[in-house]
Motif scaffolding. Sequence first.
Motif, short mmCIF file in Angstrom:
data_model
loop_
_atom_site.label_atom_id
_atom_site.label_comp_id
_atom_site.label_asym_id
_atom_site.label_seq_id
_atom_site.Cartn_x
_atom_site.Cartn_y
_atom_site.Cartn_z
N TYR A 265 43.80 21.14 45.28
CA TYR A 265 43.21 21.86 44.17
C TYR A 265 42.82 23.27 44.60
O TYR A 265 42.24 23.46 45.66
N ILE A 266 43.14 24.22 43.76
CA ILE A 266 42.75 25.62 43.97
C ILE A 266 41.85 25.98 42.79
O ILE A 266 42.23 25.80 41.63
N VAL A 267 40.65 26.47 43.09
CA VAL A 267 39.67 26.79 42.05
C VAL A 267 39.40 28.29 42.05
O VAL A 267 39.20 28.89 43.10
N CYS A 268 39.40 28.89 40.84
CA CYS A 268 39.13 30.32 40.70
C CYS A 268 38.39 30.57 39.40
O CYS A 268 38.70 29.95 38.38
N ALA A 269 37.44 31.46 39.44
CA ALA A 269 36.67 31.81 38.23
C ALA A 269 37.49 32.71 37.32
O ALA A 269 38.33 33.49 37.77
N ASP A 270 37.23 32.59 36.02
CA ASP A 270 37.83 33.47 35.02
C ASP A 270 37.44 34.92 35.33
O ASP A 270 36.37 35.18 35.90
N ALA A 271 38.28 35.86 34.95
CA ALA A 271 38.01 37.28 35.23
C ALA A 271 36.68 37.74 34.66
O ALA A 271 35.98 38.56 35.27
N ASP A 272 36.29 37.22 33.48
CA ASP A 272 35.04 37.66 32.85
C ASP A 272 33.79 37.21 33.60
O ASP A 272 32.73 37.80 33.44
#
Length: 129
Positions: A75-82
């Motif tokens: 799993y790769i987790v990344c926050a939304d740009a906003d």
Amino acid sequence: MAETKLTSLGQLRKLAERALQDSQSRISEVLELIIPLLESAQHTGITVTLPAENWSGRIQTVQDESLLADSKYWYIVCADADCFMAASETGVKADNITTDGQITFRCEVTPVENLTLYILRLEVEQSNE
């Protein structure tokens, strides 16, 4: 007595430019290896929201049936740009998935806003070399 060498700004600039070119070359090599793997991989995209009011002791667990506790998935987790900066500044990180259907997040500072996170589930072949 040790000899002291003076380095001009021009020499430092050339060293920095060479290091940048070397880094760009290494990044290109890594991308050449990773992109075909990602393109051929089976993957699932998952979006979760971490409501600000759901943090308890700087921990929050969210549910999604696509989250599977199986070693064949990464799993790769990344926050939304906003909300990327808010997630980074508060130190939001995901735990490993140990229970099907849920993932736990931890933070260093409790976020004051809702955070939208994207999770990419990749199916990987295990190699026991």
